[in-house]
Design an enzyme around this catalytic site. Structure first.
Site, mmCIF file in Angstrom:
data_model
loop_
_atom_site.group_PDB
_atom_site.id
_atom_site.type_symbol
_atom_site.label_atom_id
_atom_site.label_comp_id
_atom_site.label_asym_id
_atom_site.label_seq_id
_atom_site.Cartn_x
_atom_site.Cartn_y
_atom_site.Cartn_z
ATOM 1 N N HIS A 198 0.841 -1.200 0.000
ATOM 2 C CA HIS A 198 0.000 0.000 0.000
ATOM 3 C C HIS A 198 0.868 1.238 0.000
ATOM 4 O O HIS A 198 2.048 1.210 0.369
ATOM 5 C CB HIS A 198 -0.935 0.012 1.220
ATOM 6 C CG HIS A 198 -0.242 0.341 2.521
ATOM 7 N ND1 HIS A 198 -0.090 1.625 2.978
ATOM 8 C CD2 HIS A 198 0.340 -0.457 3.452
ATOM 9 C CE1 HIS A 198 0.545 1.609 4.137
ATOM 10 N NE2 HIS A 198 0.831 0.358 4.439
ATOM 11 N N CYS A 199 0.274 2.357 -0.461
ATOM 12 C CA CYS A 199 0.938 3.646 -0.365
ATOM 13 C C CYS A 199 0.136 4.498 0.614
ATOM 14 O O CYS A 199 -0.534 3.962 1.493
ATOM 15 C CB CYS A 199 1.076 4.296 -1.736
ATOM 16 S SG CYS A 199 -0.489 4.506 -2.597
ATOM 17 N N ILE A 200 0.123 5.794 0.439
ATOM 18 C CA ILE A 200 -0.506 6.634 1.443
ATOM 19 C C ILE A 200 -2.025 6.643 1.356
ATOM 20 O O ILE A 200 -2.714 6.972 2.307
ATOM 21 C CB ILE A 200 0.042 8.082 1.355
ATOM 22 C CG1 ILE A 200 -0.265 8.836 2.645
ATOM 23 C CG2 ILE A 200 -0.512 8.819 0.154
ATOM 24 C CD1 ILE A 200 0.460 10.134 2.777
#
Length: 665
Positions: A198-200
Site C-alpha cells: 500500500h501507499c498513502i
C-alpha cells in the site's frame, strides 16, 4: 470445548531424519521464527518428500524449493527444501504437485536430490513452518529424535478463535475487517492475490488474473473511493484509512501476501513486451516504479522537515531565537538531517524496491555523504570536462568529485547496480565467508563505480534537466504558472508526476528553494476548493461524507481522496478545479513566488517563508492560494456540480500509463 480437548494438528515429517527446533536452523529468518513456528528435519537422505498436512496447494516456488499448503481450517504450512537452495534454480528438485492441487497428509509432493545440494555447498535441511501460527495456534510440541517420512514430527494446538477468524467464510465481520473481506471476495478470492502492498491512500494488489476482479462492485463498497489498474497493479483507492484496511487485508490473506513489490507466488510471471514500443513503455513504467518505491517512504519525512524549516524561519524572523544560538542549531539539525543524509535513506528504500541488501546500499549512501568526501567535492581542479572540474584523483586517475549530500538519483542507480551484482556474488562466494565478502566487494565496487564514473554523469544530467525546467520558468514565470497550474494534476492521474517530484526534492535540497513546487502547491489548493464546493452544495449525506474529509486532506497536501472520490468522478468538478489551479499558478508565477520547503497546499504555509526573512513570496502564496481556492470553489458551485450528477456519475477511466501513485502532489 476446553483447550485440552481440542483436536490438535499433527504435522508429519516430510522425510526421514532428525527433528530439531527451528532455533537450530542455520538461517536467521527461520531461526528467529519470523516466518512462524514449526520444526526442521536434519540428516535428510533425499528422495521422496511428503506433505506434512492435508489441504490445498496455495504456493509453488518457481525454483521448486518451496511448497505452501493450506488446511481446511485455514492453517498455512510452508515446506522449504534446503537452506539457500533458491540459488540452485530448481536443479535438485522435482515437484509432483502444482498450485490448486488437493493433497492428503503423507502424499508425495516432491523429490529432493541431496547429492546435488551437497555439491553446491548448500544445507539439505527441510523446514516446515506454520506461517500464520501466531493467529491460528496457541502452542506446539516436537517429537524428540529420529523419525521416518510420514511419521508425526510435531503437534500444534489450535487457537480456536484464531482458526475461526482465519477461515474465508467470515459471516460476522464489521468495520475494516468486513471491508477487507468484501474486497478480497470481489478481486477473485485470496487464491487470486499474489501479493499486496500500500501507499498513502491506496491498496496495491498483484493479482494472478485481473479479469476476475469486479471493478464496479468494489467501487460501490463503503470505504472505497475508486479502482485503478496501472503498472501491473490492481489499485483500490481507500484514502486516510488505507493502513487500517491493509492490516485487515493481510490478517485475512496471511503474512505471505505482504510481499511488497514481489509476488508472493514466485511462479507467476509478468507478461514481457514483444515490440520496441512495448519495451519502451515497460522501461518507463519500471523507471517510474523504482522512483516511486524509493521515494514513498521518505516523502513524509521531507514534508515534516519542510514544516520545521518554516517554523525555524518564523522563529528567527520574529527574533525569538538568533541564527548563531545553540537552539537554532538543534532545530536546524532536525529540519536538515533528512535532506543532508538523503542518499542513505533513499539508498535503503531503493534497494528494498530493487531486491538488493538495503543495509549495504545504505552504507554506500553513507560513503557518498562522508564528511571528507564532501570536503573533496568543494575543491577546484586544474582541468575540467564538460564544465565539471577534475577536483580529485584515485591512484593518480583524475575525476570529478560531485557533492552527493542532498542527492537522490546517484544512489538510486547505486541500488540498481547492487541489485545486479549481488545475486552473482552470492552464487560464486561460499556460504561460510559470504557474510563478510559480499558486503565487502559490493561496497567497494558500487561505491567506486558511482564516485568515479556514474555519479558525475548522473549529476550532470539531472542538473541539466533541473536547469532546463528552471530556464523555461525563467523565460516566462506567468505563462509557466498558467500551464503547469492548469495541467499538473492531469500528470498525477497517469502517475507521471513522479518524474517531476524527485527533481523538485533535489532542487530544494541543493538550492534551498523551488519555484516549480510553489506552482504545484496552488494546484493542490484548487482541488481542495472544488471538492469543498461540492461539500457545501450537496444535500446527499454520502457525498458530504466523502467531500468534507477530502477537502481537508487536499488542504493538507493529499489530493487523491478529492480527485478520485469526487472531482474526477463528476467530470466538471475536475475541470473547474483545473481552472482554479491555472489561476493560482498564473499568480504564483506573476509574483515570482518561491518555496523553501517540500510541503505544499495550505498546511505548507511555513514553506513559503524565506529563511533570510519574510518577503513577498509568503504574501504571494496567500494571494495565489486564495485565488485558486475561490475560483475553483465558485466555478464548481455554479457550474461544476449538482446532486443529479450523482445518479449519472461516471467512473474514472482506468489508466495504464505510469505505475504507482502514492502521495499526490
Amino acid at each position: 470445548m476446553p483447550q485440552s480437548e481440542q483436536a490438535r494438528l499433527s504435522l508429519l515429517s516430510p522425510t526421514a531424519g532428525t527433528v530439531v527446533d527451528l532455533k537450530h536452523v542455520r538461517d536467521d529468518v527461520f531461526a528467529s521464527k519470523k516466518m512462524g513456528e514449526g520444526f526442521a528435519v536434519t540428516d535428510t537422505p533425499g528422495g521422496a518428500v511428503v506433505a506434512p498436512v492435508a489441504g490445498t496447494v496455495i504456493m509453488v516456488a518457481k525454483t521448486k524449493h518451496a511448497v505452501g499448503i493450506e488446511t481446511a481450517d485455514g492453517t498455512q504450512v510452508l515446506v522449504h527444501l534446503g537452506i539457500d537452495t533458491v540459488e540452485l534454480d530448481g536443479a535438485p528438485f522435482t515437484l509432483d504437485v502444482q498450485r490448486g492441487d488437493t493433497v492428503s497428509a503423507g502424499q508425495q509432493i516432491a523429490t529432493m536430490d541431496t547429492t546435488t545440494i551437497a555439491k553446491a555447498g548448500k544445507d539439505a535441511t527441510i523446514v516446515v513452518v506454520i506461517s500464520n501460527y501466531a493467529k491460528t495456534m496457541s502452542g506446539i510440541s516436537l517429537v524428540d529424535g529420529h523419525v521416518r517420512a510420514g511419521e508425526v514430527a510435531a503437534e500444534a494446538t489450535p487457537n480456536l478463535a484464531g482458526v475461526v477468524a482465519s477461515r474465508s467464510e467470515k459471516t460476522e465481520l464489521t468495520g475494516f475487517d468486513a471491508l477487507a473481506a468484501d474486497i478480497i471476495r470481489l478481486v477473485g478470492g485470496k487464491e487470486n492475490v499474489r501479493s499486496l502492498t500500500h501507499c498513502i491512500t491506496r491498496e496495491r494488489f498483484y493479482l494472478h488474473d485481473e479479469s476476475k476482479a469486479d471493478d464496479a462492485a468494489i467501487s460501490e463498497l463503503d470505504g472505497v473511493l475508486q479502482v485503478m489498474r496501472a503498472g501491473g497493479q490492481y489499485q483500490v483507492v481507500i484514502g486516510p484509512d488505507v493502513e487500517d484496511v491493509y492490516d485487515a487485508l493481510i490478517a485475512q490473506l496471511g503474512e505471505q501476501a505482504a510481499g511488497g513489490e514481489v509476488a508472493a507466488d514466485a511462479s507467476a510471471q509478468k507478461e514481457r513486451p514483444t515490440s520496441a514500443l512495448g519495451w519502451a513503455k515497460h522501461g518507463f513504467s519500471e523507471l517510474i516504479g523504482v522512483i516511486t518505491g524509493s521515494m514513498i517512504p521518505v516523502i513524509g519525512l521531507l514534508a515534516a522537515a519542510g514544516i520545521i524549516k518554516g517554523i525555524l524561519s518564523l522563529l528567527t524572523t520574529f527574533e525569538v531565537i538568533t541564527g548563531d544560538s545553540q537552539t537554532y542549531e538543534i532545530i536546524n539539525a532536525m529540519s536538515d538531517a533528512v535532506f543532508y543524509f538523503l542518499p542513505i535513506f533513499v539508498g535503503f528504500t531503493a534497494a528494498r524496491r530493487l531486491g538488493a541488501d538495503p543495509v549495504i546500499v545504505a552504507i554506500i549512501g553513507g560513503v557518498l555523504t562522508y564528511p571528507s568526501i564532501l570536503e573533496m567535492s568543494e575543491g577546484e581542479g586544474a582541468r575540467s570536462i564538460a564544465g565539471m572540474s577534475l577536483n580529485a584523483d584515485f591512484f593518480g586517475l583524475p575525476f570529478h568529485m560531485a557533492s552527493y549530500s542532498y542527492s537522490i538519483f546517484p544512489i538510486i542507480v547505486a541500488a540498481w547496480l547492487a541489485s545486479r551484482i549481488e545475486p552473482w556474488l552470492k552464487k560464486v562466494i561460499p556460504n561460510m565467508v559470504r557474510m563478510i565478502f559480499v558486503p565487502l566487494i559490493e561496497v567497494v565496487v558500487v561505491s567506486l563505480a558511482i564516485l568515479l564514473v556514474l555519479g558525475p554523469v548522473i549529476t550532470f544530467i539531472s542538473t541539466g534537466i533541473a536547469n532546463g525546467i528552471q530556464s523555461v520558468y525563467d523565460f516566462s514565470p506567468t505563462i509557466s504558472g498558467l500551464i503547469i497550474g492548469g495541467f499538473y494534476q492531469c500528470l498525477v492521474i497517469f502517475g507521471l508526476h513522479w518524474a517531476v517530484i524527485p527533481l523538485v526534492a533535489q532542487d530544494i535540497a541543493a538550492t534551498g528553494n523551488s519555484s516549480l513546487n510553489a506552482i504545484i502547491s496552488a494546484t493542490m489548493v484548487a482541488q481542495g476548493g472544488a471538492v469543498l464546493a461540492v461539500f457545501v452544495k450537496t444535500r446527499r449525506e454520502k457525498i458530504k461524507g466523502l467531500s468534507g474529509p477530502a477537502a481537508i486532506a487536499a488542504f493538507c497536501g493529499i489530493t487523491e481522496p478529492a480527485m478520485y472520490g469526487v472531482n474526477l468522478k463528476y467530470g466538471r468538478v475536475f475541470a473547474m478545479a483545473s481552472i482554479g489551479g491555472a489561476a493560482g499558478g498564473l499568480l504564483t508565477g506573476l509574483f515570482n513566488v518561491n518555496m523553501w520547503g517540500f510541503t505544499g497546499s495550505l498546511i505548507g504555509f511555513s514553506s513559503f517563508i524565506n529563511p533570510e526573512g519574510l518577503d513577498f513570496s509568503f504574501w504571494g502564496f496567500l494571494i495565489a492560494s486564495a485565488t485558486a481556492l475561490v475560483v475553483a470553489f465558485v466555478l464548481t458551485y455554479l457550474f461544476g456540480f449538482k446532486d443529479s450528477d450523482v445518479d449519472s456519475g461516471r467512473e474514472v477511466k482506468k489508466v495504464r500509463l505510469g505505475n504507482r501513485e502514492p502521495v499526490q502532489r
